[in-house]
Design an enzyme around this catalytic site. Structure first.
Site, PDB file in Angstrom:
ATOM      1  N   HIS A  92       0.847  -1.196   0.000  1.00  0.00           N
ATOM      2  CA  HIS A  92       0.000   0.000   0.000  1.00  0.00           C
ATOM      3  C   HIS A  92       0.885   1.249   0.000  1.00  0.00           C
ATOM      4  O   HIS A  92       1.277   1.735   1.069  1.00  0.00           O
ATOM      5  CB  HIS A  92      -0.907   0.005   1.232  1.00  0.00           C
ATOM      6  N   HIS A 101      -1.946  -0.897   7.196  1.00  0.00           N
ATOM      7  CA  HIS A 101      -1.662  -1.294   5.816  1.00  0.00           C
ATOM      8  C   HIS A 101      -0.565  -0.414   5.216  1.00  0.00           C
ATOM      9  O   HIS A 101       0.135  -0.829   4.308  1.00  0.00           O
ATOM     10  CB  HIS A 101      -2.927  -1.209   4.959  1.00  0.00           C
ATOM     11  N   GLY A 120      -3.266  -3.560  11.543  1.00  0.00           N
ATOM     12  CA  GLY A 120      -3.742  -4.054  10.256  1.00  0.00           C
ATOM     13  C   GLY A 120      -5.247  -4.192  10.298  1.00  0.00           C
ATOM     14  O   GLY A 120      -5.944  -3.621   9.449  1.00  0.00           O
ATOM     15  N   ASP A 174      -9.424   6.841   7.431  1.00  0.00           N
ATOM     16  CA  ASP A 174     -10.881   6.728   7.338  1.00  0.00           C
ATOM     17  C   ASP A 174     -11.368   5.352   7.779  1.00  0.00           C
ATOM     18  O   ASP A 174     -12.398   5.230   8.442  1.00  0.00           O
ATOM     19  CB  ASP A 174     -11.328   6.976   5.890  1.00  0.00           C
ATOM     20  N   GLY A 175     -10.638   4.310   7.393  1.00  0.00           N
ATOM     21  CA  GLY A 175     -11.068   2.961   7.746  1.00  0.00           C
ATOM     22  C   GLY A 175     -11.110   2.749   9.241  1.00  0.00           C
ATOM     23  O   GLY A 175     -12.028   2.095   9.766  1.00  0.00           O
ATOM     24  N   ASN A 196      -8.008  11.784   3.847  1.00  0.00           N
ATOM     25  CA  ASN A 196      -7.708  11.874   2.417  1.00  0.00           C
ATOM     26  C   ASN A 196      -8.907  11.579   1.525  1.00  0.00           C
ATOM     27  O   ASN A 196      -8.813  11.696   0.298  1.00  0.00           O
ATOM     28  CB  ASN A 196      -6.527  10.970   2.045  1.00  0.00           C
ATOM     29  N   ILE A 233     -10.345   8.875   0.607  1.00  0.00           N
ATOM     30  CA  ILE A 233     -10.266   7.726  -0.293  1.00  0.00           C
ATOM     31  C   ILE A 233     -10.136   6.447   0.519  1.00  0.00           C
ATOM     32  O   ILE A 233      -9.393   6.387   1.503  1.00  0.00           O
ATOM     33  CB  ILE A 233      -9.049   7.848  -1.241  1.00  0.00           C
ATOM     34  N   HIS A 243      -4.060   3.274  -3.360  1.00  0.00           N
ATOM     35  CA  HIS A 243      -4.216   2.725  -2.014  1.00  0.00           C
ATOM     36  C   HIS A 243      -3.494   1.400  -1.834  1.00  0.00           C
ATOM     37  O   HIS A 243      -2.628   1.288  -0.962  1.00  0.00           O
ATOM     38  CB  HIS A 243      -5.703   2.539  -1.681  1.00  0.00           C
ATOM     39  N   ARG A 272     -17.910 -18.459  38.738  1.00  0.00           N
ATOM     40  CA  ARG A 272     -17.722 -17.004  38.608  1.00  0.00           C
ATOM     41  C   ARG A 272     -17.499 -16.376  39.987  1.00  0.00           C
ATOM     42  O   ARG A 272     -16.718 -15.429  40.131  1.00  0.00           O
ATOM     43  CB  ARG A 272     -18.913 -16.357  37.904  1.00  0.00           C
ATOM     44  N   GLU A 292     -17.602  -4.481  24.380  1.00  0.00           N
ATOM     45  CA  GLU A 292     -16.780  -5.687  24.503  1.00  0.00           C
ATOM     46  C   GLU A 292     -15.530  -5.631  23.619  1.00  0.00           C
ATOM     47  O   GLU A 292     -14.429  -5.971  24.066  1.00  0.00           O
ATOM     48  CB  GLU A 292     -17.598  -6.938  24.150  1.00  0.00           C
ATOM     49  N   PHE A 330     -20.803 -13.356  24.310  1.00  0.00           N
ATOM     50  CA  PHE A 330     -20.419 -12.068  23.746  1.00  0.00           C
ATOM     51  C   PHE A 330     -18.922 -11.988  23.432  1.00  0.00           C
ATOM     52  O   PHE A 330     -18.440 -10.940  22.993  1.00  0.00           O
ATOM     53  CB  PHE A 330     -20.824 -10.928  24.682  1.00  0.00           C
ATOM     54  N   HIS A 367     -28.114 -16.118  24.617  1.00  0.00           N
ATOM     55  CA  HIS A 367     -27.076 -15.915  25.620  1.00  0.00           C
ATOM     56  C   HIS A 367     -26.344 -17.203  26.000  1.00  0.00           C
ATOM     57  O   HIS A 367     -25.375 -17.156  26.747  1.00  0.00           O
ATOM     58  CB  HIS A 367     -27.685 -15.305  26.895  1.00  0.00           C
TER      59      HIS A 367
END
Length: 702
Positions: free
Chosen positions: A53, A93, A141, A182-183, A212, A214, A295, A392, A448, A474, A510
């Protein structure tokens, strides 16, 4: 909005003193050459690999010059210096940007490694990998996760500063800087992490947004129209908008302002800062600039040549002029910065010797001597109490001991504290609404994925052993962060409660079915499913002690009976599987985990009444058991007698042990009380007995 140029220059600022026109011209030429060196290395490496990239490194080159050229406090000779600034390339990237910077500034990353970009066993893989390349702080990444890791790093800095700094001596005094695209901001994890960062007022977190316009599919205006400035202001962040990402002076001023706000607040308000940088992807490439073609693919030989001509870069691939090497070399500056810190730490050690020793221990990741005592006390308490208890709750009982003994243990829950029971006596709650209260229990909210990636950041920073809890079903929300923890070999503990149909009436949405088995498929992730309080304490002890990978601890909602053991059997828990009940000449071997161990023990009694003797193997951690030597595993599983595995989940993973039958559940659950569900799905002593009878009737050899 205050202009970046209105801020006074801070001690660490990159803004230079007044200079004459000739000096300015020389400085601008030098910095332009520094940026073009990044562009050349990026496009040449991608072209040689025929993969990668180039667009992002070419577009963010000036931002890199502004940050790495003077502002970033680091020492290439010592990538692990505790008080270095942390840098995270969330848009991983564009890894050649980071590799170029590491090489240029003087890290142990020779030019030959850049030539081997994306090749087998190189130190320049397709995406940055922590632990492989010197100077890479986190593996990135999967977009957005680096940004979330950075939130954890900034939180670690804030907490360590609160614990160790003194008014006259600050030994924890660094920033966390992030490049994101942006990603990263489209990924939902960015909302989870950045919302919490704003609430926690992590003012030493600064994010450069590569705006940018794009992404891979083209102009993002067709699918990403958020008002990013208002979005982050709503989180409680400071925003420096509309910065020309190719104007190094403007970027210098923005960095100075962000640093000022980070250290002193903005009008009394401490918050993270987003620097919104307008850039051109693939800048410098005549045919590819501003396009999706820049890109994720090589420019092509002709376009590389055209770019060289457009930039005036007359050097051969991977060739750098000496002037560029001198301009970028950060080793002298880094050595001075670390030497100043070392001198300060020496004075700290003299004034506060115990705190200095504790700081060094925590940063090194060494457990205190009190760890062994805490483990013993947790097991002793479990044995003394006996009786039935939900694992738990047994987990919380163990946490009470480990939390008191290990100040580095910090964790919380994704809005399920009362169900996960992840708080412990004296933990206190982390709060920032009225001053800073450095509690060790974090309310992550219903986040989460963000929680799990922030935990990774806490671990990566150093000084903490983080954990976080939610329901096992979850875990799907946070799955990729678990994978990244395993990939990076980080000591992170993921607590998952309500581990089977035993949670009852909440129903199939659940009730975990495939989850335990699927988590066991993740390399390096140790999955523990203890059967009682003693195994629960041992699971915590093993997860805390392991420093080369994460653990997932699976705990029950329902009460499980206490199981008596010898001291040798207690010790054997830490081998992942062991003989819990034996027979002189077993006709069969029952292998069980979690709540099904007691089921196996009950079936054993019924079979004994019929004259059929069986061995019961408890296997709380199959991953750890599988790492034992052949002799031990063979001694536990035995030879000749058929094996039957029992787990209230999908059964596929148990066949690898040569089982003749598996009592499992391979469909979704139902909404009903737990006891009724176990009967409905065949998790009864009688069904186990009947299964053993059928196996013996077939006489399946092992």
């Amino acid at each position: 909005m205050e202009s970046p140029t209105e801020s006074a220059t801070q001690p660490h600022s990159t803004v230079s003193a007044a200079a004459g026109p000739q000096d300015d011209a020389t400085r601008l030429d030098r910095r332009r050459e520094m940026a073009d060196a990044i562009r050349a290395l990026a496009m040449d490496a991608v072209q040689q690999a025929n993969s990668g990239h180039p667009g992002m490194p070419m577009g963010m080159a000036e931002i890199a010059v502004a940050l790495w050229g003077n502002a970033l406090r680091h020492n290439p000779a010592d990538p692990k210096w505790p008080d270095r600034d942390r840098f995270v390339l969330s848009n991983g990237h564009g890894s050649m940007l980071l590799y170029a910077l590491l090489h240029l500034t003087g890290y142990d990353l020779p030019i030959d490694e850049l030539r081997r970009f994306r090749q087998l066993h190189s130190k320049t893989p397709g995406h940055p990998e922590q632990g492989l390349t010197p100077g890479v702080e986190t593996t990135t990444g999967p977009l957005g996760q680096g940004l979330a890791n950075a939130v954890g790093m900034a939180l670690a800095e804030r907490l360590l500063a609160e614990r160790f700094n003194r008014e006259d001596l600050a030994i924890v005094d660094h920033f966390t800087w992030v490049f994101a695209g942006d990603g990263c901001l489209m990924e939902g994890i960015s909302h989870e992490a950045c919302s919490l960062a704003g609430t926690l007022r992590l003012s030493r977190l600064v994010v450069f947004y590569d705006d940018n316009g794009i992404s891979i599919d083209g102009p993002v205006r067709n699918w990403f129209t958020d008002d990013t400035q208002q979005r982050f202001e709503a989180y409680g962040w400071h925003v420096i908008p509309d910065v020309d990402g190719h104007d190094v002076d403007a970027l210098d001023a923005a960095i100075a302002l962000a640093r000022d706000w980070g250290e002193h607040g903005r009008d009394g308000v401490f918050a993270p800062t987003l620097v919104q940088c307008r850039t051109q992807i693939g800048r410098g490439s005549p045919a590819r600039v501003g396009s999706a073609k820049a890109h994720g693919e090589p420019l092509g030989a002709d376009e590389v040549a055209a770019t060289r001509a457009a930039l005036g870069w007359a050097h051969a691939p991977f060739e750098l002029p000496e002037s560029v090497r001198r301009a970028w070399d950060a080793r002298p500056r880094g050595a001075r910065a670390q030497a100043a810190w070392s001198e300060r730490f020496a004075r700290y050690r003299e004034a506060y010797p115990a705190d200095a020793q504790e700081f060094e221990r925590r940063v090194a990741g060494r457990l205190p001597a009190s760890y062994d005592d805490a483990f013993d006390a947790a097991v002793d308490e479990a044995v003394e109490k006996g009786g039935s208890v939900a694992t738990r709750k047994a987990s919380q009982n163990a946490l009470n001991h480990f939390g008191a003994a290990l100040p580095e243990l910090i964790g919380g829950s994704a809005d399920l504290t009362g169900s996960n029971l992840t708080d412990f006596r004296g933990s206190g709650a982390l709060r920032t609404t009225e001053g800073f209260v450095a509690g060790r229990h974090i309310n992550f909210g219903v986040r989460e994925f963000g929680m799990s990636a922030i935990l990774n950041g806490l671990a990566l920073h150093g000084g903490f052993i983080p954990y976080g809890g939610t329901f096992l079903t979850f875990s799907d929300y946070s799955r990729n962060a678990l994978r990244m923890a395993a990939l990076m070999k980080q000591r992170v503990i993921f607590v998952f409660t309500h581990d089977s149909i035993g949670l009852g009436e909440d129903g199939p949405t659940h009730q975990p079915i495939e989850h335990a088995a699927s988590l066991r498929l993740v390399p390096r992730l140790d999955v523990w499913r203890p059967c009682d309080a003693v195994e629960s304490a041992s699971a915590w002890a093993a997860a805390i002690a392991r420093d080369d990978g994460p653990a997932a601890l699976l705990f029950s909602r329902q009460a499980l009976p206490f199981v008596s053991r010898s001291r040798a059997q207690v010790d054997a828990i830490l081998r992942g599987g062991y003989v819990l009940r034996d027979a002189a000449d077993p006709a069969a071997v029952l292998i069980a985990t979690g709540s099904e161990v007691s089921l196996a023990l009950q079936a054993r009694e019924l079979l004994a009444a019929e004259g059929i003797d069986v061995r019961v193997v408890s296997m709380p951690c199959a991953d750890l058991f599988d790492r034992q030597d052949d002799t031990y595993r063979g001694a536990v599983l035995g030879a000749g007698a058929p094996r039957v595995a029992i787990e209230a989940g999908v059964g596929d993973g148990w066949w690898k042990y040569g089982c003749a039958a598996v009592v499992s559940i391979d469909t979704f659950g139902e909404s009903a009380p737990a006891a009724e569900l176990f009967r409905h799905f065949g998790f009864t002593p009688q069904n186990v007995v009947d299964t053993v009878r059928r196996v013996l009737k077939r006489r399946v050899p092992i």
